[in-house]
Design a protein around this motif. Structure first.
Motif, PDB file in Angstrom:
ATOM      1  N   TYR A 965       0.848  -1.188   0.000  1.00 49.36           N
ATOM      2  CA  TYR A 965       0.000   0.000   0.000  1.00 49.36           C
ATOM      3  C   TYR A 965       0.885   1.239   0.000  1.00 49.36           C
ATOM      4  O   TYR A 965       2.036   1.219   0.463  1.00 49.36           O
ATOM      5  CB  TYR A 965      -0.977   0.008   1.175  1.00 49.36           C
ATOM      6  N   ALA A 966       0.328   2.328  -0.524  1.00 48.80           N
ATOM      7  CA  ALA A 966       1.056   3.592  -0.627  1.00 48.80           C
ATOM      8  C   ALA A 966       0.589   4.541   0.464  1.00 48.80           C
ATOM      9  O   ALA A 966      -0.572   4.969   0.474  1.00 48.80           O
ATOM     10  CB  ALA A 966       0.843   4.222  -2.001  1.00 48.80           C
ATOM     11  N   GLN A 967       1.476   4.807   1.406  1.00 54.49           N
ATOM     12  CA  GLN A 967       1.315   5.810   2.461  1.00 54.49           C
ATOM     13  C   GLN A 967       0.228   5.456   3.466  1.00 54.49           C
ATOM     14  O   GLN A 967       0.444   5.461   4.675  1.00 54.49           O
ATOM     15  CB  GLN A 967       1.027   7.181   1.851  1.00 54.49           C
ATOM     16  N   TRP A 968      -0.984   5.127   2.983  1.00 52.23           N
ATOM     17  CA  TRP A 968      -2.117   4.859   3.864  1.00 52.23           C
ATOM     18  C   TRP A 968      -2.496   3.386   3.778  1.00 52.23           C
ATOM     19  O   TRP A 968      -2.590   2.805   2.692  1.00 52.23           O
ATOM     20  CB  TRP A 968      -3.304   5.736   3.482  1.00 52.23           C
ATOM     21  N   LYS A 969      -2.749   2.766   4.927  1.00 45.18           N
ATOM     22  CA  LYS A 969      -3.004   1.324   4.983  1.00 45.18           C
ATOM     23  C   LYS A 969      -4.178   0.918   4.114  1.00 45.18           C
ATOM     24  O   LYS A 969      -4.217  -0.191   3.574  1.00 45.18           O
ATOM     25  CB  LYS A 969      -3.242   0.908   6.439  1.00 45.18           C
ATOM     26  N   ASP A 970      -5.168   1.796   3.958  1.00 47.35           N
ATOM     27  CA  ASP A 970      -6.334   1.473   3.143  1.00 47.35           C
ATOM     28  C   ASP A 970      -6.176   1.956   1.701  1.00 47.35           C
ATOM     29  O   ASP A 970      -7.162   2.091   0.971  1.00 47.35           O
ATOM     30  CB  ASP A 970      -7.601   2.071   3.755  1.00 47.35           C
ATOM     31  N   ASN A 971      -4.925   2.181   1.288  1.00 44.21           N
ATOM     32  CA  ASN A 971      -4.644   2.591  -0.090  1.00 44.21           C
ATOM     33  C   ASN A 971      -3.752   1.537  -0.748  1.00 44.21           C
ATOM     34  O   ASN A 971      -2.607   1.796  -1.100  1.00 44.21           O
ATOM     35  CB  ASN A 971      -3.969   3.970  -0.115  1.00 44.21           C
ATOM     36  N   ARG A 972      -4.295   0.340  -0.885  1.00 44.46           N
ATOM     37  CA  ARG A 972      -3.526  -0.755  -1.496  1.00 44.46           C
ATOM     38  C   ARG A 972      -3.239  -0.451  -2.962  1.00 44.46           C
ATOM     39  O   ARG A 972      -4.073   0.114  -3.675  1.00 44.46           O
ATOM     40  CB  ARG A 972      -4.275  -2.080  -1.375  1.00 44.46           C
ATOM     41  N   ILE A 973      -2.059  -0.863  -3.418  1.00 42.18           N
ATOM     42  CA  ILE A 973      -1.669  -0.548  -4.790  1.00 42.18           C
ATOM     43  C   ILE A 973      -1.246  -1.777  -5.584  1.00 42.18           C
ATOM     44  O   ILE A 973      -1.303  -1.774  -6.821  1.00 42.18           O
ATOM     45  CB  ILE A 973      -0.526   0.490  -4.817  1.00 42.18           C
ATOM     46  N   SER A 974      -0.808  -2.855  -4.926  1.00 42.33           N
ATOM     47  CA  SER A 974      -0.359  -4.019  -5.682  1.00 42.33           C
ATOM     48  C   SER A 974      -0.313  -5.226  -4.767  1.00 42.33           C
ATOM     49  O   SER A 974      -0.378  -5.110  -3.532  1.00 42.33           O
ATOM     50  CB  SER A 974       1.025  -3.780  -6.311  1.00 42.33           C
ATOM     51  N   GLN A 975      -0.150  -6.396  -5.398  1.00 43.91           N
ATOM     52  CA  GLN A 975      -0.108  -7.632  -4.631  1.00 43.91           C
ATOM     53  C   GLN A 975       0.679  -8.686  -5.409  1.00 43.91           C
ATOM     54  O   GLN A 975       0.572  -8.784  -6.633  1.00 43.91           O
ATOM     55  CB  GLN A 975      -1.525  -8.130  -4.377  1.00 43.91           C
TER      56      GLN A 975
END
Length: 990
Positions: A965-975
């Motif tokens: 995630y980017a910066q914020w835990k609820d801002n997932r970006i990849s897996q």
């Protein structure tokens, strides 16, 4: 690139001559009679035995040490060396295709790895002091010591620790002939391939000479999948009507104002990725007791791995610039203000209005090979002096290729990519989706991110219609050849005192070392027809819509009337016209149901020349001088150590002095050598020769106090350093450029096809200083039985010299040579330092005091707390830890061993870790985090007889995945999703 010769170099011939002289001289000496006393070697095996041996190593170590011992020849407790090392307190690993590849000790990757106490070459990481552990077959290693406190006699090179890989020695074998062999098969939950492994080891111990040979070979096919952003470094926060080159015009989120910014990436994907590895390893060791005083040893350690990382992915992107208003956020969350005062929003449910959707195929291949030779002559006389002379030589090479083919599913018209052979403009993929953008839904709200194109691109409507795909773009870049050599000459001496009070021993030595690394990087260039002149021009990105000439200066849409003509070939390569076997239909996207699509089989891309020449004949190598270099590192080391002991304590104190000389040959990046290429593909403008020297004085102290027969208090202090990554000091400046696009073209009056400088990478900085630190350890260890331990330790690492990745602004020219703007340049610099503080707790015990069945159980648990400061800050200005350091990590193991049956269940946990810090356009530094992970492994075996064992193992039983995630835990970006692996095998010994 000129070649420089080192002052110190040991050739193979000189080694052979030296060894022959040593051997002949020693054998001429009178051979003494058989020793009056013979020592019986009893080899113990099994989980309990290996645990006791490891604890014994730790208990009597001369510093803070943890150890792992193989249960039998060729039998480490996990699949790879790194997988086994993760069981050690304070060690965290990184994975490559699911296999453990590199390690951190106490949160830092600045870890030296030795082979039998000395430096060696691993072909997967020629420029660093830590190998790629996927290169090294685990069957070749008999034990591993993790040394967390420095000692004067341990080769310096690790800031946080040193790992010593130990191979088995022939004199450790039982007398006579002995050996072991295994055959096993493994299978993945997603790959569905049955992969074989074989190992055979045979030795002969004749008491005064012995030999041991080991050969191992395995093949493995590993499935792993990637969802979401495929490049974390290409993030932006486009601001409404901001006037910058990457910003859209107008109200991008429809709220009636123009003071907002939306976090996004340049592209997203759903990637099917398979990694195929073919590993071969061999070792040969010889020992001879030449007489009562001299022992000769010779070792060869050989590794070879060929691998291919093949990817097939459905990719949606904004055509790499000019379309930054491409996302529609459905659940936007406001995150605060950017530095420019814009309201920043992120979302987990997005519609991407993608100008380009492609069926992306990619293959990365490696051929890695290394050979390490070691010769030792040991003197043990009747007096107090003993010594050793050691000669080491090694060479390694790695050949790496990358090859890409993009099958367009869109027409290309949405981002103005058209063909023109003189009869007017047409779409590069006439049968593709278009002319508008494609609404692709991207949703992160479930267990796995889902990239869902509209129905027009799926199933029978499009996905199964092969003639609607077209190979619009292919390229081969980041190819390189690396060669390295290593030569070491070392003398060690030891003197034992009998009447000097607490001073019991003095050790001293000198060492000369030379390491040479040469790297040549290249791309593939093909001749394209020149639409406005005679002959041809060289092209790297072979693009069916590449318009390199704006003959009337209009910069408009290519057409026959205005003179903008497309280079290349007359007919687009639609998938239905490709050779048989090139195209495959794929619906396997792991746990995500992503639809069914056609892709070029990435196996066709394994040979870049063969593939590229099929489409665009006449490919040749084009140099990348910024990533082509030669570095020679010469070290001179002196050490002294004194050992002290009494009934109460043991201690050692001393120092290492290291003088390092570097000769760095870089290239000046000259003018571009092809049309439409990045600035890094250029002529060699000459050499930059840098000579650099630095000295390190590294004192250390280790003290162990025997508080009782079973309780030990340890303390240690020392200075540490890590040798520089030779690649980090030798590369040049590489400039990335992308097509300007319509928006920027209109604002700046340039052609939309002009390749503009977007960012740059400083590949090498010769002025870097090594990592340097001061380390303190305190520990209490209670050995309350031969197979039991409770320990608690605290540590602090103060980083005096620190290397970090940083980003700064620099004015750089576009492809036409004109400087129009400053862009971000990323490279490594020396930071202001940092600290790591933490604690380690360990408990392990065999429950042999219990009655009957229960006496076979045992357990182990360890926990590490490691808090760090890097000096970097995030979007809000909050302090960040060191990259890849989990503040908390731990292991829990339950095992059972009785009546020939063994069982082990192991869990490994890491808390969240900082994956990287990126500089996101429009919002500044952004912290990319990896969420916590827990991996669960199991193994079991049964001794059918004393000489035959059947076994099974399973790794990643729960199919754990890593989310970012980017910066914020609820801002997932990849897996990244990894598979479960199950193994069945038979092992025999004689």
């Amino acid at each position: 690139m000129k070649h420089s010769n080192a002052a110190f170099r040991l050739s193979r011939i000189s080694f052979a001559v030296t060894a022959a002289v040593i051997s002949s001289t020693a054998f001429i000496a009178p051979v003494q009679a058989e020793q009056e006393e013979s020592v019986e070697v009893i080899e113990v095996r099994g989980i309990r035995a290996s645990t006791e041996k490891s604890l014994n190593t730790k208990r009597f170590a001369d510093g803070v040490v943890d150890s792992i011992t193989a249960e039998d020849i060729g039998k480490l407790p996990d699949v790879t060396i790194a997988d086994s090392l993760q069981r050690v307190p304070g060690i965290q690993i990184r994975r490559s295709a699911g296999e453990g590849s590199t390690i951190n000790v106490r949160g830092m990757p600045q870890v030296t790895t030795l082979l039998n106490g000395e430096q060696f070459l691993s072909a997967g990481s020629l420029t660093t002091v830590q190998p790629d552990f996927t290169d090294i077959p685990s069957s070749l290693v008999g034990a591993m010591d993790v040394m967390k406190s420095p000692t004067p006699t341990t080769l310096a090179g690790g800031v946080s620790g040193t790992v010593d890989l130990k191979t088995r020695k022939p004199f450790d074998l039982e007398e006579g002939f002995s050996g072991a062999a295994l055959i096993e098969a493994s299978r993945g939950s997603y790959s569905k391939e049955t992969d074989p492994k074989t190992m055979i080891a045979a030795g002969y111990n004749a008491e005064r000479f012995a030999v041991l040979a080991t050969l191992t070979k395995d093949e493995v096919n590993l499935a792993n999948y990637t969802y979401g952003s495929t490049n974390h470094g290409w993030g932006y926060a486009p601001q409404e009507a901001a006037g910058c080159w990457y910003c859209p015009d107008g109200d991008i989120n429809g709220d009636g104002d123009t003071n907002d910014a939306e976090f996004t990436y340049v592209g997203y994907g759903m990637v099917n990725r398979f990694t195929e590895r073919d590993r071969t390893g061999g070792s040969l060791s010889f020992q001879a007791q030449l007489n009562d005083n001299f022992e000769l040893s010779a070792d060869v350690f050989y590794t070879k791995m060929d691998d291919a990382d093949r990817q097939r992915g459905l990719m949606a992107d904004n055509a790499w610039g000019g379309h930054w208003d491409w996302q529609e956020q459905h659940d936007a969350t406001e995150r605060g203000k950017t530095a420019d005062g814009y309201n920043l929003y992120t979302a987990q449910d997005i519609t991407l209005h993608a100008p380009r959707v492609v069926a992306h195929s990619e293959s990365h291949t490696n051929e890695r090979e290394s050979t390490n030779y070691n010769f030792e002559l040991t003197y043990k006389g009747d007096g107090n002096f003993s010594g050793k002379m050691r000669l080491i030589t090694a060479d390694a090479e790695r050949m790496h290729t990358e090859n890409v083919a993009q099958g367009y599913m869109t027409s290309g018209l949405a981002h103005n990519l058209r063909r023109n052979e003189g009869n007017g403009p047409i779409a590069v993929n006439p049968g593709g989706y278009g002319p508008g953008t494609v609404p692709v839904r991207l949703n992160y709200q479930g267990d796995h991110p889902v990239l869902l194109p509209p129905s027009e691109l799926q199933g029978e409507v499009f996905g199964s219609n092969i003639n609607r795909y077209s190979v619009v773009s292919t390229y081969s870049e980041n190819n390189f050849n690396e060669d390295a050599s290593l030569d070491i000459f070392r003398l060690d001496g030891e003197y034992i005192f009998e009447d000097m009070g607490p001073l019991t021993k003095m050790s001293f030595g000198a060492r000369l070392g030379n390491r040479d690394v040469t790297r040549e990087q290249y791309v593939l260039l093909a001749p394209f027809s020149n639409p406005v002149g005679e002959g041809s021009v060289d092209v790297m990105w072979k693009d069916q819509g590449l318009a390199a000439f704006d003959t009337d200066g209009s910069g408009g849409v290519p057409s026959a009337s205005d003179g903008d003509l497309t280079m290349g070939y007359d007919t687009p390569y639609t998938f239905d016209k490709l050779p048989d076997g090139w195209v495959q239909q794929v619906s396997d996207f792991g746990p995500v149901n992503g639809g069914s699509y056609y892709f070029i089989d990435p196996r066709q891309l394994d040979d870049p020349f063969a593939f590229q020449d099929q489409l665009y004949p006449g490919n040749k190598k084009g140099g990348v001088p910024g990533s082509t270099y030669e570095v020679e590192e010469e070290t001179q080391t002196l050490y002294w150590r004194g050992d002290f002991s009494s009934d109460l304590y043991t201690a050692n104190v001393g120092f290492q002095y290291i003088k390092t000389d570097l000769e760095i040959l870089q290239n000046v990046v000259g003018d571009s050598i092809c049309v439409g290429c990045p600035g890094s593909v250029a002529a060699d403008g000459g050499d930059i020769n840098t000579n650099k020297s630095f000295n390190d004085f590294l004192p250390s102290l280790n003290l162990a106090v025997n508080l009782s027969d079973d309780l030990i208090f340890r303390s240690a202090w020392g200075k540490t350093m890590t040798r520089l990554d030779l690649g980090a000091i030798a590369g040049g400046l590489q400039v990335s450029r992308s097509r300007a696009g319509d928006d920027l073209a209109a604002r700046e009056g340039i052609s939309p096809d002009l390749l503009i400088a977007t960012n740059a990478s400083m590949q090498g900085n010769p002025e870097l200083e090594p990592w340097r630190a001061s380390n303190v350890d305190l520990a209490l260890e209670w050995y309350f039985s031969p197979s039991a331990l409770v320990s608690l330790g605290v540590f602090k690492i103060k980083l005096d010299s620190f290397i970090e990745t940083s980003t700064w602004k620099m004015p750089l020219a576009d492809a036409d040579g004109v400087v129009r703007r400053e862009v971000n340049v990323t490279g490594q610099v020396n930071g202001q330092g940092g600290t790591i503080e933490g604690a380690e707790f360990t408990y392990q015990q065999a429950f042999d005091f219990l009655p009957g069945f229960w006496s076979g159980f045992g357990a182990a648990f360890n926990y590490t707390y490691s808090d760090s400061e890097s000096g970097r800050v995030d979007f809000y200005g909050d302090a960040l830890p060191l990259e890849d350091n989990s503040k908390e990590s731990g292991n829990a193991v339950l095992w059972y061993e009785k009546d020939g049956f063994q069982f082990r269940l192991a869990a490994n946990h890491r808390s969240k870790r900082l994956a990287q810090v990126t500089t996101t356009g429009g919002m500044g530094d952004t912290a990319i985090w990896t969420e916590p992970t827990t991996y669960l492994d199991v193994s079991a075996s049964y001794d059918v007889t004393d000489y035959l064992t059947v076994y099974m193992s399973g790794s990643n039983l729960t199919e754990e995945y890593e989310s970012n995630y980017a910066q914020w835990k609820d801002n997932r970006i990849s897996q990244n999703v990894y598979e479960r692996r199950l193994t069945l095998g038979v092992r025999g010994r004689w």
